[in-house]
Design a protein around this motif. Sequence first.
Motif, PDB file in Angstrom:
ATOM      1  N   TYR A 141      61.555  -8.267 -45.429  1.00 14.30           N
ATOM      2  CA  TYR A 141      60.777  -7.562 -44.453  1.00 14.30           C
ATOM      3  C   TYR A 141      59.200  -8.344 -44.242  1.00 14.30           C
ATOM      4  N   THR A 143      55.326  -8.380 -43.271  1.00 13.92           N
ATOM      5  CA  THR A 143      54.263  -7.456 -42.975  1.00 13.92           C
ATOM      6  C   THR A 143      52.985  -8.368 -42.603  1.00 13.92           C
ATOM      7  N   SER A 144      51.894  -7.508 -42.109  1.00 14.11           N
ATOM      8  CA  SER A 144      50.925  -8.317 -41.669  1.00 14.11           C
ATOM      9  C   SER A 144      50.069  -9.207 -42.667  1.00 14.11           C
ATOM     10  N   ASP A 147      55.314 -11.089 -46.822  1.00 15.40           N
ATOM     11  CA  ASP A 147      56.649 -10.693 -46.976  1.00 15.40           C
ATOM     12  C   ASP A 147      57.075  -9.960 -48.331  1.00 15.40           C
ATOM     13  N   LEU A 328      58.230  -8.793 -38.216  1.00 10.49           N
ATOM     14  CA  LEU A 328      56.882  -7.874 -38.236  1.00 10.49           C
ATOM     15  C   LEU A 328      57.027  -7.038 -36.954  1.00 10.49           C
TER      16      LEU A 328
END
Length: 337
Positions: A141, A143-144, A147, A328
């Motif tokens: 996954y 993310t900002s 990962d 994202l």
Amino acid sequence: MHFMQITMRILSLVLCACLVLLITSCNAPRENPFDPDADNYQGPGALVGNLTGRVTNLTVVPVAGATVYALSGNQGGVTNAGGYYTIPDLDPGQHLVVCTREGFAPDTLEADIETNQTVTANFKLDALPVIQSYDFTSHSYATSTSDYSTIEALAEISDLDGANDINLVQLLVEYGNEFPMSRDSIVGALVYYSCTLVEELDFNSVDSVRFQHFFVQVTTDSGHTAASPPTQIRYFFDENPLDLRTNDFPTPPPITTFPIALTWDFSPLHITYTFTVQVYKNIGSQPLAWQASVPGSQTAATISYLDDGSYFWHVTCVDGYGNTAQSLDASFTVSIP
């Protein structure tokens, strides 16, 4: 002539005596131990006692085809469709009796056989759990900030004694950790379990489990266990390969025409994969629109219609074994004049 008459009379008397003796002896007790019809017969082939009974599972359902064997007597029988069996001609005394059936834990008991008696011995076998299917997959996954990865375990389990006989289901990892799996649902005779391991919480990193073997282990209330074969996860996404094109990120202009074109950048991989695109109103909510099995050669999808408003979307890359990498989340606005 007189002599002949005397002789005939004597013979008649003898025959009458024999006939009387024969008639009276028919009701006499037979006590010769070597007479097969005597109650105390001890000769070859004497029937000294029988063992009979029924075999069921823990929920009292008959178990057909079970083998019941008296070890000391070297004799056995097989249960019929109703679960009943008979073992004849056992010597008197204590006998260790074993009951076995494929798919069940064996059971034993002692039976005290008595001469010319039929003894009853019933068995309740514990059905062993069966892992009908299992699957271990990895998921990346974006993310900002960075990962992260998870590992998901799924198992489909059956038990002839019912779901309540399943006491514990665990995900076992080769490096020694054990994780409980949660019961998700029951569909007919199948019970579904799952478990999700999160990187840095349940395992150190993808590299720490990359070549490890995973198992599902099931334990019943009676303590009997079953385990899946050791399995490695086939693929890990080391870096998330997806990047969404958001047009003047982070605030793209409103979409004013249909269809809605959603595009992304992707770093090609040397594996077989497809894309799944999902659009939803709020992060984490159910998708309002989606496209699955988008070919790996494409990096765009179209949505035919959405009401005016703000939306979020992401793309997931799915390999041939169910391992995934999710982009994202990005946003867009629909405002049709």
